[in-house]
Design an enzyme around this catalytic site. Structure first.
Site, PDB file in Angstrom:
ATOM      1  N   ASP A   1      38.614  45.848  44.398  1.00 45.42           N
ATOM      2  CA  ASP A   1      38.719  44.716  45.329  1.00 45.42           C
ATOM      3  C   ASP A   1      39.967  44.881  46.206  1.00 45.42           C
ATOM      4  O   ASP A   1      40.335  46.005  46.560  1.00 45.42           O
ATOM      5  CB  ASP A   1      38.757  43.412  44.535  1.00 45.42           C
ATOM      6  CG  ASP A   1      38.105  42.257  45.267  1.00 45.42           C
ATOM      7  OD1 ASP A   1      38.670  41.814  46.281  1.00 45.42           O
ATOM      8  OD2 ASP A   1      37.039  41.793  44.829  1.00 45.42           O
TER       9      ASP A   1
ATOM     10  N   HIS B   1      41.418  37.588  47.589  1.00 48.35           N
ATOM     11  CA  HIS B   1      40.045  37.804  47.115  1.00 48.35           C
ATOM     12  C   HIS B   1      40.011  38.481  45.746  1.00 48.35           C
ATOM     13  O   HIS B   1      39.314  38.034  44.821  1.00 48.35           O
ATOM     14  CB  HIS B   1      39.304  38.648  48.158  1.00 48.35           C
ATOM     15  CG  HIS B   1      37.834  38.764  47.942  1.00 48.35           C
ATOM     16  ND1 HIS B   1      37.275  39.713  47.117  1.00 48.35           N
ATOM     17  CD2 HIS B   1      36.790  38.072  48.465  1.00 48.35           C
ATOM     18  CE1 HIS B   1      35.955  39.601  47.140  1.00 48.35           C
ATOM     19  NE2 HIS B   1      35.635  38.612  47.942  1.00 48.35           N
TER      20      HIS B   1
ATOM     21  N   SER C   1      30.792  36.927  45.953  1.00 50.03           N
ATOM     22  CA  SER C   1      32.021  37.521  45.412  1.00 50.03           C
ATOM     23  C   SER C   1      32.554  36.718  44.240  1.00 50.03           C
ATOM     24  O   SER C   1      33.288  37.241  43.397  1.00 50.03           O
ATOM     25  CB  SER C   1      33.105  37.587  46.495  1.00 50.03           C
ATOM     26  OG  SER C   1      32.822  38.573  47.446  1.00 50.03           O
TER      27      SER C   1
END
Length: 708
Positions: free
Chosen positions: A111, A171, A499
């Site tokens: 990620d 994220h 996600s």
């Protein structure tokens, strides 16, 4: 002109490694005019062999013709696709756990990196790093690993320019904390979503592989992360990254990397994508990985706008800015605009073109057609905005940088009616509150759908999990809404997307593995799919193409009764049945495997998959056979009987109708025959097969469709 290409040289045997000098030697034969060290971007030399290099088209062609080269393909730039969600799934803090086993499980996160100082990743109470760990803490300057975050790597590319595994976007931190974060009490987003944040398996270890930046995630970095993660010794891999459209397995870095992971006993979870609600939009299509859709939980964040007339209308946003009981003038955004380059920009209050006149907009609540972007409204000095919610997305609340709310078409019409019928219209936008949503779980409109564009007879996505308005850890340098004008720093934030659903399933996979450390990736996947809760097709019009096998059920997944297992050779046969020759199969597996005799007569639906799907020609009668084998992982001396949930549009027959097992790990085979008189074009018909022994219900969806 040069471009970065991935040069794939195949698999490596266990214990075998290659060196960058070997890859430079290959490049030396084709590169013209530049030193090879300036051309070589990176080498893959731990789990499989290959390299990424800057090549001209002529150099690419010369490499592709070399005998030792399996394939050469361009490195695309892919895109990045909680306090309540675990409880909603019945996975509360009092469930049975094997914490000592959990602490030996390593979850790999591919990620944007991680924020290591987050409370979600402290190592208080953690013992030494598992002995099996072969990785390293190479997170860069001032990046601290500990006994929770046991490994970190970053992969500098033209789009990842900071040489550190630290997460500046948020994220990756968010995803890691959903899967494996510690229990952290009294967490909220400025008071919204108050509760205890925790991952699915707080006792697990985390290994981080940073491949992304705001500009995207290059495939050459993604393959490098797979190469390292497999060799490092991770048990589960989660990657919430994908392209804009599905591509052939031979040119899909996630498909290739996850194939090698599967061959080494590692299950890969991938987000289905955020391109819904359009059919065939999922980019996660490989059968050897697990594809995850995003659904709602029973906690719904709403916001309200109170009109001067006293009428209160409900909408959606994560708004933490109070108007303190004061009402502001309500105006149409079109009436506070000036001429600008984009003719329609003034209607939607966006565009960044200075279309809004700040002298007219300041201190007012603007009515806008779109909720895509608020920067223009904020720059104008407006006091707030009311916009039209995207019906395709549905009940999703996004973080806003000032008082804003998105409302349904009916409520939007009501606000306009009030505006036109009142001399001095005014309104107040309240702060966000949480209510119960009895419709949940429902697959979100943004979640990408099947059918599988690459292998239509393999149902995708595989499973649905919470992915809407999820509160989890965040980077203090990240911007929760991607709006640079949002100046608040946060350490926990609310995000939506596949996600977020993907690491939920990674956490469940790790939980199941803690009870069954020796299970194969396909056994873990099967357990999760066959124990999933059925979802209501009337609330999800694309049915299994939206939610796969159903909504994840973590506690039941530990004891599935039966599992459908598939191994590397089974996938090779499936690829052969799809028309892949030995050369193209090698582009995925790295092995020059030959197609077994008779595989040309097989079909992809013969793969021993936990779900069953088939594409048929519109208007034609059909007879479809599915052959399956199940392994008993429940009880010895037990008999399972077949039950079919009837659908009048198809007939389903199971032979035999009962399976008797004397021993654990015993295998039994059966055949499912589905018949029908013909489906109209664009039809989806589904039912389920359930094997039941009184203690277990092993459910597999059966889907027949005539979608093009």
């Amino acid at each position: 002109m040069t471009q970065v290409y991935i040069v794939y040289l195949g698999s490596l045997s266990r214990g075998e490694y290659e060196t960058s000098s070997q890859h430079q030697s290959i490049l030396q034969e084709v590169v013209e005019g530049s030193p090879v060290e300036n051309v070589l971007v990176r080498s893959y030399k731990r789990s499989f062999s290959g390299f990424a290099a800057k090549l001209t088209d002529h150099e690419r062609q010369k490499l592709a013709s070399m005998e030792e080269v399996v394939s050469v393909f361009p490195s695309r730039t892919l895109q990045l696709h909680t306090t309540r969600s675990w409880d909603f799934m019945g996975f509360n803090q009092s469930i049975t756990r094997k914490r000592s086993v959990e602490s030996d499980i390593i979850v790999g996160i591919i990620d944007t990196g991680i924020w290591p100082e987050s409370k979600s990743f402290g190592d208080k109470g953690f013992g030494p790093v598992p002995k099996k760990w072969k990785g390293a803490c190479k997170g860069g300057i001032n990046f601290p690993c500990n006994n929770k975050i046991i490994g970190a790597r970053y992969y500098p590319t033209p789009v990842v320019y900071d040489n550190i595994a630290r997460d500046y976007e948020g994220h990756g931190t968010h995803a890691a904390s959903i899967a494996s974060g510690n229990e952290v009490k009294d967490v909220s987003f400025f008071g919204v979503g108050q509760g205890t944040a925790r991952g699915g398996v707080p006792s697990t270890r985390v290994a981080v592989y940073k491949v992304c930046s705001p500009a995207g995630c290059t495939e050459e970095a993604i393959l490098a992360a797979f190469d390292d993660a497999i060799a490092d010794g991770v048990d589960i891999l989660t990657i919430s990254i994908g392209g804009t459209h599905p591509v052939n397995f031979t040119e899909d870095s996630v498909a290739i990397g996850s194939f090698h992971a599967m061959a080494k006993g590692v299950l890969t979870l991938q987000s289905a994508g955020n391109s819904g609600p359009y059919l065939s939009s999922t980019v996660s299509v490989a059968p050897w990985l697990m594809s995850v859709a995003a659904s709602t939980t029973d906690r719904l964040f709403i916001d309200k706008v109170v009109l001067g007339s006293g009428q209160t209308l409900v909408g959606y946003s994560i708004n933490t800015f109070s108007m303190k009981g004061e009402k502001f003038p309500l105006v149409d955004g079109r009436n506070v605009s000036r001429p600008c380059k984009q003719p329609l920009a003034f209607q939607v209050c966006t565009g960044g073109q200075g279309c809004l006149d700040s002298t007219l907009a300041k201190g007012k609540i603007l009515i806008c057609q779109s909720s895509d972007e608020f920067s223009e409204v904020l720059r104008s000095g407006a006091g707030g905005s009311v916009s039209l919610n995207d019906d395709k997305i549905g009940k999703v609340s996004f973080v806003v940088s000032f008082p804003s709310v998105a409302v349904s078409k009916d409520n939007f019409t009501s606000i306009y009616s009030y505006l036109k019928s009142t001399k001095k219209p005014e309104a107040e936008i309240l702060t966000t509150e949480a209510i119960m949503d009895s419709d949940a779980p429902v697959v979100s409109g943004f979640s990408s759908r099947g059918p599988n564009e690459i292998a239509p007879d393999i149902l995708k996505p595989d499973i649905s999990a919470p992915g809407v308005d999820i509160l989890a850890a965040f980077s203090p340098f990240g911007v929760p809404i991607g709006d640079p004008l949002f100046k608040r720093q946060v350490t926990y934030s609310i995000l939506s997307g596949t996600s977020m659903s993907c690491p939920h399933v990674a956490g469940v996979a790790a939980y199941v593995k803690s009870f069954h450390p020796d299970w194969s990736p396909s056994a873990l996947k099967s357990a999760i799919m066959t124990t999933a809760r059925p979802m209501n097709a009337s609330k999800n019009k694309d049915a299994e193409f939206a939610f796969g096998s159903g909504h994840i059920n973590p506690v039941e997944a530990v004891n599935p009764g039966l599992v459908y297992e598939t191994f590397e050779q089974d996938y090779i046969i499936m690829l052969c049945s799809m028309g892949y020759d030995e050369g193209n199969i090698g582009k995925i597996s790295g092995n020059f495997s030959t197609c077994p005799k008779g595989s040309d007569k097989a079909t992809p639906r013969d793969l021993n998959y936990p779900s069953m799907a088939a594409q048929v020609s519109p208007g034609r009668s059909f007879t479809i056979n599915f052959s399956r084998t199940v392994t008993n992982v429940g009880l010895a001396n037990t008999t399972y009987k077949a039950k079919i949930l009837q659908n009048s549009k198809i007939g389903v027959k199971v032979v035999p109708q009962a399976l008797t097992f004397k021993y654990l790990n015993e295998k039994k085979s059966f055949r499912v025959t589905v018949t029908g008189r013909g489906l109209s074009n664009g039809t989806i018909v589904s039912t389920s097969l359930i094997w039941a022994d009184g203690n277990h219900n092993v459910r597999s969806p059966i889907v027949v469709h005539s979608l093009g």
